[in-house]
Design an enzyme around this catalytic site. Structure first.
Site, mmCIF file in Angstrom:
data_model
loop_
_atom_site.group_PDB
_atom_site.id
_atom_site.type_symbol
_atom_site.label_atom_id
_atom_site.label_comp_id
_atom_site.label_asym_id
_atom_site.label_seq_id
_atom_site.Cartn_x
_atom_site.Cartn_y
_atom_site.Cartn_z
ATOM 1 N N HIS A 156 -4.286 -23.834 -11.646
ATOM 2 C CA HIS A 156 -3.774 -23.690 -13.018
ATOM 3 C C HIS A 156 -4.491 -24.658 -13.950
ATOM 4 C CE1 HIS A 156 -1.243 -27.396 -13.301
ATOM 5 N NE2 HIS A 156 -1.139 -27.252 -12.001
ATOM 6 N N ASP A 168 -4.075 -32.959 -11.846
ATOM 7 C CA ASP A 168 -3.109 -31.859 -11.932
ATOM 8 C C ASP A 168 -3.403 -31.007 -13.161
ATOM 9 O OD1 ASP A 168 -0.918 -30.224 -11.597
ATOM 10 O OD2 ASP A 168 0.493 -31.667 -12.433
ATOM 11 N N GLU A 200 1.686 -23.239 -15.247
ATOM 12 C CA GLU A 200 2.308 -23.559 -13.961
ATOM 13 C C GLU A 200 3.377 -24.614 -14.119
ATOM 14 O OE1 GLU A 200 2.612 -26.208 -10.335
ATOM 15 O OE2 GLU A 200 1.925 -26.642 -12.359
ATOM 16 N N GLU A 201 3.151 -25.543 -15.052
ATOM 17 C CA GLU A 201 3.987 -26.736 -15.132
ATOM 18 C C GLU A 201 5.446 -26.438 -15.454
ATOM 19 O OE1 GLU A 201 3.111 -29.478 -14.136
ATOM 20 O OE2 GLU A 201 0.929 -29.600 -14.268
ATOM 21 N N GLU A 226 -4.113 -27.621 -5.911
ATOM 22 C CA GLU A 226 -3.082 -28.235 -6.742
ATOM 23 C C GLU A 226 -3.242 -29.748 -6.718
ATOM 24 O OE1 GLU A 226 -1.151 -28.667 -9.222
ATOM 25 O OE2 GLU A 226 0.089 -26.915 -8.821
ATOM 26 N N HIS A 300 1.575 -36.861 -13.748
ATOM 27 C CA HIS A 300 2.146 -36.394 -15.017
ATOM 28 C C HIS A 300 2.195 -37.490 -16.082
ATOM 29 C CE1 HIS A 300 4.423 -32.554 -13.482
ATOM 30 N NE2 HIS A 300 3.100 -32.456 -13.435
#
Length: 976
Positions: A156, A168, A200-201, A226, A300
């Protein structure tokens, strides 16, 4: 002879030799650990040796630099720029290839409306419907044999609002580009589909949309790339079954990295994350989830950037996926074994796979055969009178010392909970080290105190046999777990290996006893818990045990003091004739040597056959007793210690930062640390009572240092920060106050940090901190207003979200009381891509909403629509999530149908107020851009100054991430 004497002395079972061997063992384990964690950094492809691979890596690194130049969540304009760049790169790579096709969901305006279980919370009973407009980019490479089942490669390209998305999932995306470039040059046998998916998140939506595409029918296998961490090595996080694990084993020959412990932990929800692999697996695909997994406290956050990763990490993922995809694309696959797999790698050199079901069968064989063999050998040795009987005190000291170590460990863990429960987040080595050293030190003290007052001749052998019994019980329990979980507890394999090796050691000891020389009569108890004369004699010999005079002469029947000390455990002759004779393990004297010692009582009986032992027989006996302990040590200690240490490290490395996510995770990590340290201690406990004073002193010192670090050192640093979740909420139904929400772990961390912010410190702003569920704390205060839009006038936040009711027949006289109620809403939201509607009835326990319609507007007026998508649910709909691509389209047009109360409960009652069929609708809309500016009255201003303030003024021991899908949430509510 002197060289032989030195060689034999070095291999004797004495304190110095044992301590040295332990030092060598743990030094090797440490070196292997370092090698495993650093080797991948040295394996970058060189231009002169592997020009194609070097070009793939350099190109991928350049792509990564470009797509991670800014934050690019689905809710941002930068997301479109990343999409456009990827589309350009895909078209460049595929060029005029005759077997390549490209499909852009954004161009084809692909959208889906579907009912979705919360992908991040499987226990949620909240009924959700999701509308999503996709901008996935798909590439099809038609294989030479298109009839073979195809392979999907997926990653993604969206990030979270607070991260650049380098790990990510930028590295996954550029690895896909590299794979595409490779397979364009090397046409695959089977068809390959590449899915560069979006969003995706916040719901795994790009993967879900894939199954709305016709190409999804071509693929059976999937490689999902991923990043649930921030760099390091890319692990085989999970795989479908034993067949797919073996495919990984056969294909990834260079730097394989995977462990089914991760798989079990992920499926057990110890990690609160999810990947697109979940969607593919639920839709019947089989494959591999390859991911970065640590550190979670940088995941994140702003540190998920190219500055905090490396080419080595990128190459590890790229090369792993390339090896795997090339193998799958070009070979016929054996996929018959669909049982879950247990798998692990050995320091990146070798990959091992076994079916969990097969492991269960082997466990059953071990559990049945080992006690039968052990009991049989015991009965034979009893019959041959070679088994030495022992007092109950001798049999209980090892398990009691272990139990005491566990009790002390529990008391120490209570101190950790009281004083520093988040210490694992900073460095899990210190608490694990404290637990480990405390267990072995406690065992050492208790066993040696017991031996001082009640000497035991065969302590090591008894401990090994008791260890076998303990591990048999553990293996029985874990085998039951494996069976009851339908073989999905794939992380239990280390215990099977440990049990097997310890069983061999115990069986060898029992076999030696069973094959030992028969005695004319039982020689009595060797663990003389009384007889003060013997005890005093034993104490003197114990003091001599540590001496190391290799030059001391020996006669034909007695060895030097060190020789005698080395005969402690293995009191069985290996000769073919003649009796065995007693050897006092801890006191170094056998019955033949005792007759030459003036300290032995004159009336003490002796075996006449022992007195006649030949020099050769005695020499053979000394050889056996000198060296047999080494075999036992090598079986029980090095391999189990390495496997158990690696397993504990794997668990703690993946989970230690989850202590920041709640008290439950904290207790889970603490429990894993305690159990893991006990398992790490078990291999050396049968031997550890014998170490010298230097080793035990260093053990005590290491415990004191580890305990101090664990209890006293602050859990958060610049490199290991506390991750805090941010959102700014504006509830239009309660005014325009921009309330900042900061969510983090309890423990007086948040409020002191917030009180030092300039906007709070120099004003009367009140901070309200309250405890919420699971050990978390929520702090709220009124922050600076966001500047989400560029404007030439005064910014009116209330204009950001407006709700228009186009139609509502709830109170219509033309509607029958038994007829569903229908309403249409028009949400007017500026420069927005995501909103959520939540439905609730004050008079019905469950949501009465049964049907949702989304009117897709293209170029028509806001009140009209070209396409409608409708979904129905008999169980009710609690929530509608909306995701659209066009920032210029400022409206969402929604139709809602719900049942009146009469239809749900059949109770016809007066409704004088006309409220029983009311439907409450809460609207939340999200904005995710913060690292940019708006122009307000000609002046450039930051979009979310409240978040900027936190980033700029909070200590470096804090990191920040988003609490929800946007950093700013504007809310409103209406009643239909």
């Amino acid at each position: 002879m002197k060289l032989k004497s030195v060689f034999r002395s070095v291999l004797k079972y004495r304190k110095t030799n044992l301590s040295l061997l332990l030092l060598i063992t743990y030094s090797i384990i440490t070196l292997l650990y370092i090698f495993d964690h650093e080797r991948y950094k040295l394996n970058l492809p060189k231009e002169d040796e592997h020009p194609e691979f070097n070009d793939l890596l350099e190109t991928a690194w350049g792509d990564l630099q470009i797509i991670t130049a800014s934050f690019h969540p689905y809710t941002s304009k930068e997301n479109d720029k990343v999409h456009d760049y990827l589309l350009k790169r895909v078209l460049e790579i595929t060029g005029n290839s005759s077997f390549a096709s490209v499909s852009d969901d954004k161009e084809s305006e692909r959208s889906i409306l579907f009912q979705q279980q919360d992908p991040f919370n499987e226990s949620s009973r909240f009924s959700r419907v999701t509308y999503f407009e996709s901008s996935n980019i798909l590439v099809k490479l038609e294989g030479k044999n298109p009839e073979e089942e195809g392979l999907l490669l997926s990653a993604h390209f969206d990030s979270v609002p607070t991260g650049y998305g380098a790990t990510d999932d930028g590295m996954g995306v550029v690895s896909l580009l590299a794979n595409l470039k490779y397979h364009i040059k090397h046409r695959p046998n089977r068809t390959l589909i590449f899915n560069f998916n979006n969003n995706e998140e916040f719901g795994l939506l790009g993967a879900s949309t894939y199954f709305n595409h016709s190409w999804s029918n071509l693929t059976k296998y999937v490689i999902n790339l991923e990043g649930t961490g921030a760099g390091g090595k890319a692990v085989l996080f999970r795989t479908s079954d034993t067949s797919t694990a073996k495919i990984y084993q056969q294909s990834v020959k260079e730097n394989p990295f995977g462990n089914s412990i991760y798989q079990q932990g992920f499926y057990s929800r110890y990690v609160r994350s999810e990947t697109d692999y979940k969607i593919y697996e639920e839709n019947g695909m089989r494959g591999w989830d390859v991911a970065f997994y640590k550190p979670r406290n940088l995941y994140h956050t702003i540190k998920d950037s190219i500055q905090y990763t490396s080419k080595a990490s990128l190459w590890h993922m790229l090369h792993t996926s390339l090896q795997l995809s090339a193998y799958v694309a070009s070979n016929s696959l054996d996929t018959a074994d669909q049982t879950p797999a247990c798998y692990f790698d050995f320091i990146g050199l070798k990959f091992f796979v076994i079916s969990a079901k097969t492991l269960f069968y082997w466990n059953c064989i071990f559990l049945l055969v080992s006690p039968v063999v052990a009991i049989g050998l015991y009965l034979i040795s009893r019959d041959r009178m070679t088994w030495k009987s022992h007092s109950w005190l001798s049999w209980t000291r090892f398990p009691l010392s272990l139990a005491a170590g566990i009790i002390v460990q529990k008391l120490f863990s209570n101190d950790i909970i009281r004083s520093n429960p988040l210490t694992f987040s900073r460095n899990y080595f210190w608490p694990i080290s404290a637990f480990f050293t405390q267990v072995i030190f406690t065992s050492y003290v208790l066993i040696n105190c017991s031996n001082f007052f009640f000497p035991c001749a065969d302590m090591k052998s008894l401990s090994i046999i008791e260890l076998f019994i303990i591990l048999w019980t553990i293996l029985l329990f874990t085998s039951k777990l494996l069976y009851s979980s339908d073989y999905r507890y794939t992380g239990l394999y280390p215990l099977s290996i440990f049990f097997l090796l310890s069983t061999i050691a115990a069986i060898l000891r029992l076999l030696a006893l069973a094959l030992g020389m028969r005695t004319r009569k039982r020689l009595g108890r060797e663990c003389r818990d009384h007889h003060s004369n013997y005890s005093s004699h034993s104490q003197i010999d114990m003091e001599r045990d540590g001496q190391e005079n290799l030059e001391q002469p020996q006669d034909q029947f007695t060895s030097s003091q060190d020789d005698q000390a080395s005969i402690q455990d293995d009191n069985v002759s290996t000769t073919s004739a003649g009796p065995s004779h007693n050897v006092d393990e801890d006191h170094g004297m056998d019955s033949s040597s005792q007759q030459h010692d003036e300290r032995v009582p004159l009336l003490k009986g002796s075996n006449s056959m022992e007195e006649g032992l030949s020099t050769r027989e005695n020499s053979l006996k000394l050889e056996y007793t000198d060296y047999a302990w080494i075999i036992q040590f090598l079986l029980i200690v090095p391999i189990p210690s390495f496997i158990l240490f690696n397993s504990v490290d794997v668990i703690m490395d993946a989970l230690n930062h989850t202590v920041q996510e709640g008290s439950k995770a904290t207790f889970d990590v603490l429990r894993f640390g305690m159990v893991g340290s006990i398992l790490m201690a078990l291999p050396i406990l049968p031997f550890f009572y014998k170490v010298n004073y230097i080793t035990i002193s260093l053990t005590a010192l290491l415990f004191l240092i580890s305990a101090s670090k664990t209890l006293l050192v602050h859990p958060f640093t610049n490199s290991n920060p506390l991750k805090v979740r941010f959102s700014q909420n504006i509830d239009l139904s309660q005014g325009n106050a921009a309330s900042v929400h900061v969510l983090g772990r309890e423990g007086n961390f948040l409020k002191p940090m917030l009180q030092d912010l300039p906007s709070i410190k120099y004003s009367s702003t009140h901070i309200n901190c309250t405890s919420v569920t699971n050990g978390m704390e929520l702090c709220m205060y009124d922050g600076m207003q966001p500047n989400l839009l560029s404007t030439n006038g005064n910014t009116n936040i209330s204009s950001m979200v407006k709700v228009h009711v186009l139609h509502n027949n709830r109170n219509s006289t033309e509607r029958s009381p038994y007829e569903p109620i229908v309403a249409e809403l028009l949400l007017e939201v500026k420069e927005n891509r995501a909103c959520t509607l939540t439905f609730e009835s004050r008079h019905q326990a469950k949501s009465p909403v049964r049907e949702i319609t989304v009117y897709q507007k293209k170029n028509s007026a806001p009140q009209k629509a070209n396409i409608t998508k409708t979904i129905k649910s008999a169980s009710g709909i609690n929530e509608l999530q909306l995701h659209k691509l066009d920032f210029d389209q400022e409206t969402y047009h929604i139709g809602v149908q719900w049942f009146p109360k009469l239809l749900t409960d059949g109770n016809l009652e007066d409704d004088k107020l006309g409220t029983k069929d009311e439907l409450s609708v809460s609207i939340s809309c999200y904005w995710g851009e913060y690292d940019s500016e708006s122009v307000v009255n000609g002046t450039a201003v930051r979009k979310i100054p409240a978040f900027d303030e936190l980033i700029n003024y909070a200590p470096l021991s804090f990191s920040f991430t988003n609490e929800q899908k946007g950093l700013v949430i504007v809310k409103d509510a209406i009643i239909l």
